[in-house]
Design a protein around this motif. Sequence first.
Motif, PDB file in Angstrom:
ATOM      1  N   MET A   1       0.839  -1.185   0.000  1.00  0.00           N
ATOM      2  CA  MET A   1       0.000   0.000   0.000  1.00  0.00           C
ATOM      3  C   MET A   1       0.884   1.250   0.000  1.00  0.00           C
ATOM      4  SD  MET A   1      -3.055   0.804   2.596  1.00  0.00           S
ATOM      5  CE  MET A   1      -3.504   2.437   2.960  1.00  0.00           C
ATOM      6  N   ASN A   2       0.604   2.175  -0.887  1.00  0.00           N
ATOM      7  CA  ASN A   2       1.378   3.417  -0.983  1.00  0.00           C
ATOM      8  C   ASN A   2       0.849   4.443   0.007  1.00  0.00           C
ATOM      9  OD1 ASN A   2       2.859   2.349  -3.081  1.00  0.00           O
ATOM     10  ND2 ASN A   2       1.513   3.197  -4.649  1.00  0.00           N
ATOM     11  N   GLU A   3       1.782   5.171   0.606  1.00  0.00           N
ATOM     12  CA  GLU A   3       1.394   6.250   1.524  1.00  0.00           C
ATOM     13  C   GLU A   3       1.715   7.593   0.890  1.00  0.00           C
ATOM     14  OE1 GLU A   3       2.664   5.961   5.531  1.00  0.00           O
ATOM     15  OE2 GLU A   3       2.424   3.792   5.597  1.00  0.00           O
ATOM     16  N   ILE A   4       0.937   8.577   1.226  1.00  0.00           N
ATOM     17  CA  ILE A   4       1.160   9.929   0.715  1.00  0.00           C
ATOM     18  C   ILE A   4       2.205  10.609   1.594  1.00  0.00           C
ATOM     19  CG2 ILE A   4       0.098  12.171   0.300  1.00  0.00           C
ATOM     20  CD1 ILE A   4      -2.534  10.703  -0.187  1.00  0.00           C
ATOM     21  N   ASP A   5       3.267  11.108   0.960  1.00  0.00           N
ATOM     22  CA  ASP A   5       4.337  11.785   1.687  1.00  0.00           C
ATOM     23  C   ASP A   5       3.957  13.224   2.019  1.00  0.00           C
ATOM     24  OD1 ASP A   5       6.890  11.992   2.855  1.00  0.00           O
ATOM     25  OD2 ASP A   5       7.658  12.926   1.036  1.00  0.00           O
ATOM     26  N   HIS A   6       3.417  13.925   1.030  1.00  0.00           N
ATOM     27  CA  HIS A   6       2.995  15.318   1.222  1.00  0.00           C
ATOM     28  C   HIS A   6       1.666  15.523   0.517  1.00  0.00           C
ATOM     29  CE1 HIS A   6       6.441  17.051   3.166  1.00  0.00           C
ATOM     30  NE2 HIS A   6       7.260  16.613   2.232  1.00  0.00           N
ATOM     31  N   LEU A   7       0.824  16.313   1.131  1.00  0.00           N
ATOM     32  CA  LEU A   7      -0.423  16.712   0.498  1.00  0.00           C
ATOM     33  C   LEU A   7      -0.384  18.229   0.390  1.00  0.00           C
ATOM     34  CD1 LEU A   7      -3.208  16.008  -0.611  1.00  0.00           C
ATOM     35  CD2 LEU A   7      -4.098  16.180   1.710  1.00  0.00           C
ATOM     36  N   VAL A   8      -0.365  18.715  -0.835  1.00  0.00           N
ATOM     37  CA  VAL A   8      -0.268  20.148  -1.085  1.00  0.00           C
ATOM     38  C   VAL A   8      -1.525  20.580  -1.834  1.00  0.00           C
ATOM     39  CG1 VAL A   8       1.080  21.970  -2.205  1.00  0.00           C
ATOM     40  CG2 VAL A   8       2.244  20.006  -1.195  1.00  0.00           C
ATOM     41  N   LEU A   9      -2.180  21.628  -1.328  1.00  0.00           N
ATOM     42  CA  LEU A   9      -3.378  22.172  -1.957  1.00  0.00           C
ATOM     43  C   LEU A   9      -3.004  23.461  -2.681  1.00  0.00           C
ATOM     44  CD1 LEU A   9      -5.685  21.688   1.127  1.00  0.00           C
ATOM     45  CD2 LEU A   9      -5.394  20.131  -0.786  1.00  0.00           C
ATOM     46  N   GLU A  10      -3.552  23.663  -3.867  1.00  0.00           N
ATOM     47  CA  GLU A  10      -3.209  24.824  -4.688  1.00  0.00           C
ATOM     48  C   GLU A  10      -4.478  25.525  -5.142  1.00  0.00           C
ATOM     49  OE1 GLU A  10      -2.974  26.822  -8.462  1.00  0.00           O
ATOM     50  OE2 GLU A  10      -3.684  24.772  -8.342  1.00  0.00           O
ATOM     51  N   ASP A  11      -4.383  26.858  -5.245  1.00  0.00           N
ATOM     52  CA  ASP A  11      -5.497  27.638  -5.771  1.00  0.00           C
ATOM     53  C   ASP A  11      -4.934  28.873  -6.440  1.00  0.00           C
ATOM     54  OD1 ASP A  11      -8.064  28.320  -6.432  1.00  0.00           O
ATOM     55  OD2 ASP A  11      -8.613  29.050  -4.451  1.00  0.00           O
ATOM     56  N   GLU A  12      -5.669  29.388  -7.387  1.00  0.00           N
ATOM     57  CA  GLU A  12      -5.245  30.617  -8.057  1.00  0.00           C
ATOM     58  C   GLU A  12      -6.451  31.532  -8.209  1.00  0.00           C
ATOM     59  OE1 GLU A  12      -4.980  30.022 -12.648  1.00  0.00           O
ATOM     60  OE2 GLU A  12      -4.170  28.220 -11.694  1.00  0.00           O
ATOM     61  N   SER A  13      -6.158  32.817  -8.320  1.00  0.00           N
ATOM     62  CA  SER A  13      -7.234  33.793  -8.428  1.00  0.00           C
ATOM     63  C   SER A  13      -6.763  34.987  -9.246  1.00  0.00           C
ATOM     64  CB  SER A  13      -7.660  34.260  -7.031  1.00  0.00           C
ATOM     65  OG  SER A  13      -8.746  35.158  -7.128  1.00  0.00           O
ATOM     66  N   MET A  14      -7.686  35.660  -9.881  1.00  0.00           N
ATOM     67  CA  MET A  14      -7.408  36.892 -10.620  1.00  0.00           C
ATOM     68  C   MET A  14      -8.159  38.009  -9.920  1.00  0.00           C
ATOM     69  SD  MET A  14      -6.073  38.515 -13.158  1.00  0.00           S
ATOM     70  CE  MET A  14      -6.287  39.885 -14.263  1.00  0.00           C
ATOM     71  N   ILE A  15      -7.409  38.961  -9.383  1.00  0.00           N
ATOM     72  CA  ILE A  15      -8.000  40.102  -8.691  1.00  0.00           C
ATOM     73  C   ILE A  15      -8.016  41.257  -9.680  1.00  0.00           C
ATOM     74  CG2 ILE A  15      -7.810  41.645  -6.712  1.00  0.00           C
ATOM     75  CD1 ILE A  15      -6.108  39.344  -5.410  1.00  0.00           C
ATOM     76  N   ARG A  16      -9.208  41.694 -10.036  1.00  0.00           N
ATOM     77  CA  ARG A  16      -9.340  42.718 -11.076  1.00  0.00           C
ATOM     78  C   ARG A  16      -9.652  44.077 -10.461  1.00  0.00           C
ATOM     79  NH1 ARG A  16     -12.821  40.597 -15.940  1.00  0.00           N
ATOM     80  NH2 ARG A  16     -12.150  42.641 -16.597  1.00  0.00           N
ATOM     81  N   ASP A  17      -9.177  45.104 -11.129  1.00  0.00           N
ATOM     82  CA  ASP A  17      -9.420  46.479 -10.706  1.00  0.00           C
ATOM     83  C   ASP A  17     -10.366  47.131 -11.708  1.00  0.00           C
ATOM     84  OD1 ASP A  17      -9.320  48.937  -9.491  1.00  0.00           O
ATOM     85  OD2 ASP A  17      -7.398  49.499 -10.346  1.00  0.00           O
TER      86      ASP A  17
END
Length: 61
Positions: A1-17
């Motif tokens: 059984m494989n184990e997860i070494d790191h769990l990284v969450l990612e998100d991106e956003s565009m902030i408009r003016d």
Amino acid sequence: MNEIDHLVLEDESMIRDDQAIQKTWFLRGKQRIIQTTGKHRGVKLLATVDYVTGQIVWQGG
């Protein structure tokens, strides 16, 4: 059984003016000039968070 070494969450956003002008009420004869830049600028933001350590890495541009 494989184990997860790191769990990284990612998100991106565009902030408009966007300086959108909406309907505004003024007294008759007392209209004001509303200054705007006339440009549609924005910033992109990308961030990741390590689920275990809580370390946040971000970059804007």
